[in-house]
Design a protein around this motif. Structure first.
Motif, PDB file in Angstrom:
ATOM      1  N   PHE A  42       0.810  -1.222   0.000  1.00  0.00           N
ATOM      2  CA  PHE A  42       0.000   0.000   0.000  1.00  0.00           C
ATOM      3  C   PHE A  42       0.836   1.262   0.000  1.00  0.00           C
ATOM      4  O   PHE A  42       0.319   2.342  -0.214  1.00  0.00           O
ATOM      5  CB  PHE A  42      -0.949  -0.003   1.206  1.00  0.00           C
ATOM      6  CG  PHE A  42      -1.880  -1.165   1.211  1.00  0.00           C
ATOM      7  CD1 PHE A  42      -2.696  -1.391   0.108  1.00  0.00           C
ATOM      8  CD2 PHE A  42      -1.939  -2.047   2.269  1.00  0.00           C
ATOM      9  CE1 PHE A  42      -3.561  -2.469   0.081  1.00  0.00           C
ATOM     10  CE2 PHE A  42      -2.797  -3.129   2.250  1.00  0.00           C
ATOM     11  CZ  PHE A  42      -3.611  -3.350   1.157  1.00  0.00           C
ATOM     12  N   VAL A 201     -14.469  16.214  -4.673  1.00  0.00           N
ATOM     13  CA  VAL A 201     -13.823  14.937  -4.371  1.00  0.00           C
ATOM     14  C   VAL A 201     -14.832  13.942  -3.793  1.00  0.00           C
ATOM     15  O   VAL A 201     -14.930  12.802  -4.251  1.00  0.00           O
ATOM     16  CB  VAL A 201     -12.652  15.154  -3.387  1.00  0.00           C
ATOM     17  CG1 VAL A 201     -12.127  13.826  -2.893  1.00  0.00           C
ATOM     18  CG2 VAL A 201     -11.542  15.938  -4.047  1.00  0.00           C
ATOM     19  N   PHE A 205     -16.055  10.452  -5.360  1.00  0.00           N
ATOM     20  CA  PHE A 205     -15.802   9.186  -4.658  1.00  0.00           C
ATOM     21  C   PHE A 205     -17.073   8.376  -4.549  1.00  0.00           C
ATOM     22  O   PHE A 205     -17.063   7.162  -4.648  1.00  0.00           O
ATOM     23  CB  PHE A 205     -15.286   9.445  -3.236  1.00  0.00           C
ATOM     24  CG  PHE A 205     -13.825   9.778  -3.162  1.00  0.00           C
ATOM     25  CD1 PHE A 205     -12.987   9.528  -4.238  1.00  0.00           C
ATOM     26  CD2 PHE A 205     -13.287  10.326  -2.018  1.00  0.00           C
ATOM     27  CE1 PHE A 205     -11.635   9.830  -4.173  1.00  0.00           C
ATOM     28  CE2 PHE A 205     -11.942  10.628  -1.942  1.00  0.00           C
ATOM     29  CZ  PHE A 205     -11.115  10.385  -3.014  1.00  0.00           C
ATOM     30  N   ILE A 216      -8.806   8.267  -8.652  1.00  0.00           N
ATOM     31  CA  ILE A 216      -8.246   7.718  -7.412  1.00  0.00           C
ATOM     32  C   ILE A 216      -9.000   6.463  -6.982  1.00  0.00           C
ATOM     33  O   ILE A 216      -8.397   5.433  -6.680  1.00  0.00           O
ATOM     34  CB  ILE A 216      -8.298   8.772  -6.284  1.00  0.00           C
ATOM     35  CG1 ILE A 216      -7.381   9.946  -6.624  1.00  0.00           C
ATOM     36  CG2 ILE A 216      -7.881   8.165  -4.962  1.00  0.00           C
ATOM     37  CD1 ILE A 216      -7.431  11.074  -5.623  1.00  0.00           C
ATOM     38  N   VAL A 220      -8.141   2.286  -6.223  1.00  0.00           N
ATOM     39  CA  VAL A 220      -8.429   1.432  -5.071  1.00  0.00           C
ATOM     40  C   VAL A 220      -9.043   0.121  -5.546  1.00  0.00           C
ATOM     41  O   VAL A 220      -8.657  -0.961  -5.119  1.00  0.00           O
ATOM     42  CB  VAL A 220      -9.397   2.139  -4.088  1.00  0.00           C
ATOM     43  CG1 VAL A 220      -9.776   1.207  -2.943  1.00  0.00           C
ATOM     44  CG2 VAL A 220      -8.768   3.405  -3.531  1.00  0.00           C
ATOM     45  N   VAL A 228      -3.434   5.483  -6.812  1.00  0.00           N
ATOM     46  CA  VAL A 228      -4.114   6.210  -5.729  1.00  0.00           C
ATOM     47  C   VAL A 228      -3.228   7.350  -5.226  1.00  0.00           C
ATOM     48  O   VAL A 228      -3.671   8.499  -5.089  1.00  0.00           O
ATOM     49  CB  VAL A 228      -4.452   5.247  -4.563  1.00  0.00           C
ATOM     50  CG1 VAL A 228      -5.093   6.000  -3.416  1.00  0.00           C
ATOM     51  CG2 VAL A 228      -5.373   4.143  -5.046  1.00  0.00           C
ATOM     52  N   THR A 232      -3.758  11.433  -5.613  1.00  0.00           N
ATOM     53  CA  THR A 232      -3.843  12.254  -4.408  1.00  0.00           C
ATOM     54  C   THR A 232      -2.826  13.391  -4.453  1.00  0.00           C
ATOM     55  O   THR A 232      -3.146  14.546  -4.142  1.00  0.00           O
ATOM     56  CB  THR A 232      -3.611  11.385  -3.162  1.00  0.00           C
ATOM     57  OG1 THR A 232      -4.455  10.239  -3.248  1.00  0.00           O
ATOM     58  CG2 THR A 232      -3.919  12.153  -1.897  1.00  0.00           C
TER      59      THR A 232
ATOM     60  N   ILE B 103     -10.033  15.477   2.437  1.00  0.00           N
ATOM     61  CA  ILE B 103     -10.860  14.288   2.278  1.00  0.00           C
ATOM     62  C   ILE B 103     -10.321  13.411   1.130  1.00  0.00           C
ATOM     63  O   ILE B 103     -10.589  12.216   1.065  1.00  0.00           O
ATOM     64  CB  ILE B 103     -12.333  14.685   2.038  1.00  0.00           C
ATOM     65  CG1 ILE B 103     -13.279  13.495   2.220  1.00  0.00           C
ATOM     66  CG2 ILE B 103     -12.542  15.286   0.674  1.00  0.00           C
ATOM     67  CD1 ILE B 103     -13.400  13.058   3.639  1.00  0.00           C
ATOM     68  N   ALA B 104      -9.509  14.017   0.252  1.00  0.00           N
ATOM     69  CA  ALA B 104      -8.925  13.249  -0.846  1.00  0.00           C
ATOM     70  C   ALA B 104      -7.932  12.214  -0.339  1.00  0.00           C
ATOM     71  O   ALA B 104      -7.537  11.313  -1.081  1.00  0.00           O
ATOM     72  CB  ALA B 104      -8.245  14.181  -1.849  1.00  0.00           C
ATOM     73  N   LEU B 105      -7.519  12.322   0.930  1.00  0.00           N
ATOM     74  CA  LEU B 105      -6.605  11.327   1.501  1.00  0.00           C
ATOM     75  C   LEU B 105      -7.330  10.042   1.872  1.00  0.00           C
ATOM     76  O   LEU B 105      -6.700   9.049   2.216  1.00  0.00           O
ATOM     77  CB  LEU B 105      -5.925  11.904   2.750  1.00  0.00           C
ATOM     78  CG  LEU B 105      -4.954  13.051   2.517  1.00  0.00           C
ATOM     79  CD1 LEU B 105      -4.556  13.672   3.840  1.00  0.00           C
ATOM     80  CD2 LEU B 105      -3.720  12.547   1.786  1.00  0.00           C
ATOM     81  N   PRO B 107      -8.891   7.523   0.294  1.00  0.00           N
ATOM     82  CA  PRO B 107      -8.531   6.221  -0.282  1.00  0.00           C
ATOM     83  C   PRO B 107      -7.191   5.687   0.217  1.00  0.00           C
ATOM     84  O   PRO B 107      -7.045   4.488   0.430  1.00  0.00           O
ATOM     85  CB  PRO B 107      -8.480   6.502  -1.782  1.00  0.00           C
ATOM     86  CG  PRO B 107      -9.326   7.692  -1.974  1.00  0.00           C
ATOM     87  CD  PRO B 107      -9.133   8.517  -0.754  1.00  0.00           C
ATOM     88  N   ILE B 108      -6.221   6.603   0.425  1.00  0.00           N
ATOM     89  CA  ILE B 108      -4.919   6.151   0.916  1.00  0.00           C
ATOM     90  C   ILE B 108      -5.066   5.524   2.294  1.00  0.00           C
ATOM     91  O   ILE B 108      -4.553   4.429   2.556  1.00  0.00           O
ATOM     92  CB  ILE B 108      -3.929   7.342   0.958  1.00  0.00           C
ATOM     93  CG1 ILE B 108      -3.513   7.693  -0.466  1.00  0.00           C
ATOM     94  CG2 ILE B 108      -2.710   6.993   1.800  1.00  0.00           C
ATOM     95  CD1 ILE B 108      -2.498   8.795  -0.542  1.00  0.00           C
ATOM     96  N   LEU B 111      -6.745   2.242   2.172  1.00  0.00           N
ATOM     97  CA  LEU B 111      -5.822   1.168   1.817  1.00  0.00           C
ATOM     98  C   LEU B 111      -4.997   0.737   3.022  1.00  0.00           C
ATOM     99  O   LEU B 111      -4.822  -0.447   3.284  1.00  0.00           O
ATOM    100  CB  LEU B 111      -4.866   1.631   0.707  1.00  0.00           C
ATOM    101  CG  LEU B 111      -5.391   1.715  -0.725  1.00  0.00           C
ATOM    102  CD1 LEU B 111      -4.310   2.223  -1.641  1.00  0.00           C
ATOM    103  CD2 LEU B 111      -5.876   0.354  -1.194  1.00  0.00           C
ATOM    104  N   ILE B 112      -4.490   1.734   3.762  1.00  0.00           N
ATOM    105  CA  ILE B 112      -3.549   1.415   4.836  1.00  0.00           C
ATOM    106  C   ILE B 112      -4.265   0.899   6.083  1.00  0.00           C
ATOM    107  O   ILE B 112      -3.855  -0.096   6.677  1.00  0.00           O
ATOM    108  CB  ILE B 112      -2.698   2.656   5.186  1.00  0.00           C
ATOM    109  CG1 ILE B 112      -1.858   3.048   3.963  1.00  0.00           C
ATOM    110  CG2 ILE B 112      -1.780   2.358   6.371  1.00  0.00           C
ATOM    111  CD1 ILE B 112      -1.112   4.350   4.145  1.00  0.00           C
TER     112      ILE B 112
END
Lengths: 279, 252
Positions: A42, A201, A205, A216, A220, A228, A232, B103-105, B107-108, B111-112
């Motif tokens: 990741f 955003v 989403f 993005i 996922v 991703v 970002t 808020i764009a963070l 998905p990261i 994932l984590i």
């Protein structure tokens, strides 16, 4: 400042320059080296992220997505500015109207824009239209409220003068009300700019088939973490650049305002201060 | 008296326009349900257990994220504000961070950390960090020079300087940042819940919407707004209590 140091002024300039840039450079370098042999699926190496970023910029995929998203943001924000400013001038100047609609406005603006997103998107489907609608709906409140505040802040001596000279209404709105409220309006637009990016955003989403958010979230779904991360980072760059562009435009539009000597400007003590107060 | 009448009249007009538009415009209840249905839905929600669980979860996660952001934001902000060199060095980073749509963070972190409360709290903390940080920097920078010189003349140890001088003098600004952050915490919380499968008001709203229960979804949106108003009022009270000295100072 530089002159006083004499012929080695350029050393001073370089040091000045370095104090602003060394930390971001060091952090990016650290990220690069620490992540270079990252085994975590990741958290891919930064080199891989940059490669994906450059690759997708090169083949147009990211730019196309950004163009779609930013067109929606631009249209939605413009609609919010037109509506917010015109209703704001009306409500701000008419005290009877203002006192009557104030509780309703306070109630409506409290409903978070992001909460409206699923309601609108399921009702009207995905596509630019509904996206623009939710962006405009979320962005109109800060602009409306700031315009009302700006109009209310006009000194009565100014409006009295305008009345004494019997300025025609159109001229009064364009030459007196609007300029006087502009500093506040710009503050409202700056808040709305951040709101518009967030709503863009979130709406992409939660539904959609085009745009940066979709770029993005498809990363996922297809287990492509570097996509991703690249998306970002790209949104971050866009956010930063739009803010920089906004500040430049604001300085130009409000040049007269920032030039007012400190003592007469009631609210704002410096440009930096003004930015902070708004944040 | 006339003011109250006028205010009630605006609400009545708003409701009437809504009701008539839906009634005569033949609007499908999927798009916009009748206002009376929405009113009934807001009452109906009060009888559901899931409603209280959702509100409690949203508030809890928002509060945890806010607490983390406050500790980090205030300590970093006051330090940065008190040291001009540090302020210059971090300016670009901070400008980048604050203009980032946080808020764009999502998905990261999805994932984590996976779709968990932890992930939600992390995002809330990041979102709330920047308003608090910026106001703390601003507050610490604004400290007046007499105070600064006094601190230097007495060679106050840093711990005392931080807790006894910098923090109190910056507190009115910090509270402004906190006030912004409180609203942000609810917003980010709802946004995360809408876009990812973690419990809270936003999740209930999105699920109601997926089942075409638009009236319930709108009712949840209204409650999210009421929640925002309530926490804002609570911060108002807090602010009045904490910085009473500052306000009375101004009046004098």
């Amino acid at each position: 400042m530089a002159r006083r140091i004499g012929k080695h002024w350029w050393i001073y300039e370089i040091v000045q320059f370095a104090t602003y840039f060394w930390l971001p450079v060091v952090l990016v370098a650290l990220w690069w080296f620490i992540s270079s042999d990252s085994q975590s699926f990741f958290m891919p190496p930064l080199s891989e992220i940059v490669q994906t970023l450059l690759n997708d910029i090169g083949n147009g995929e990211l730019l196309e997505a950004a163009a779609f998203s930013m067109r929606n943001v631009g249209t939605g924000l413009s609609a919010a500015i037109v509506l917010g400013v015109s209703f704001g001038l009306l409500i701000g100047y008419n005290s009877v109207l203002r006192s009557a609609v104030w509780p309703l406005i306070a109630f409506l603006r409290a409903i978070p824009g992001v909460a409206i997103i699923p309601i609108v998107l399921v009702a009207f489907g995905v596509g630019p239209g509904p996206q623009i609608f939710v962006i405009a709906l979320g962005c109109v409140w800060p602009i409306l409220l700031n315009t009302i505040d700006g109009v209310r802040g006009i000194q009565s001596s100014i409006t009295d003068t305008a009345r004494a000279y019997r300025l025609p209404r159109a001229l009064f709105i364009r030459q007196v009300l609007l300029p006087a409220a502009t500093p506040q309006i710009m503050a409202g637009i700056r808040i709305s700019l951040a709101v518009s990016l967030t709503i863009m955003v979130v709406s992409e989403f939660s539904a959609g088939n085009q745009g940066l958010g979709v770029y993005i979230s498809s990363g996922v779904q297809s287990f492509a973490p570097s996509q991703v991360w690249a998306g970002t980072v790209f949104i971050g760059l866009i956010g930063y650049l739009t803010n920089v562009a906004f500040v430049l435009i604001e300085r130009r539009i409000l040049a007269w305002y920032f030039e007012i000597p400190r003592r007469t400007a009631t609210k704002i003590t410096s440009i930096a201060g003004a930015e902070n107060e708004r944040a | 008296m006339t003011l109250i009448v006028r205010r009630l009249a605006t609400f009545a007009i708003f409701g009437l326009v809504w009701a008539l538009a839906v009634h005569f415009g033949n609007v499908s209840p999927n798009i916009l349900p009748q206002i009376t249905d929405v009113a009934l839905a807001t009452v109906e929600l009060l009888g559901r257990d899931t409603f209280y669980i959702a509100v409690a979860t949203t508030v809890r996660d928002a509060a945890i994220g806010l607490a983390i952001a406050s500790v980090l934001g205030v300590s970093a902000g006051v330090a940065i504000g008190a040291m001009p060199a540090l302020e210059r060095s971090t300016r670009l980073l901070i400008d980048f961070g604050r203009s980032f749509p946080q808020i764009a963070l999502l998905p990261i972190f999805l994932l984590i950390l996976g779709a968990s409360s932890q992930m939600k709290v992390t995002l809330i903390a990041i979102g709330c960090f920047f308003p608090i940080l910026l106001q703390s920097i601003y507050g610490a920078r604004k400290m007046n020079s007499t105070l600064q010189d006094t601190v230097r003349a007495f060679r106050l140890p840093w711990r005392m300087r931080f807790f006894r001088v910098l923090l109190p003098s910056a507190s009115p600004f910090i509270l402004t940042g906190f006030r912004i952050a409180v609203v942000v915490s609810i917003l980010v919380s709802v946004a995360v819940e809408i876009t990812s499968p973690v419990t809270g008001i936003g999740r209930e709203l999105a699920e109601a919407r997926d089942f075409y229960e638009t009236d319930i979804a709108i009712a949840y949106a209204i409650y999210a707004g009421i929640l925002g108003v309530l926490v804002n009022a609570a911060v108002d009270q807090l602010e009045r209590r904490i910085v009473r000295w500052h306000l009375s100072d101004k009046e004098a």
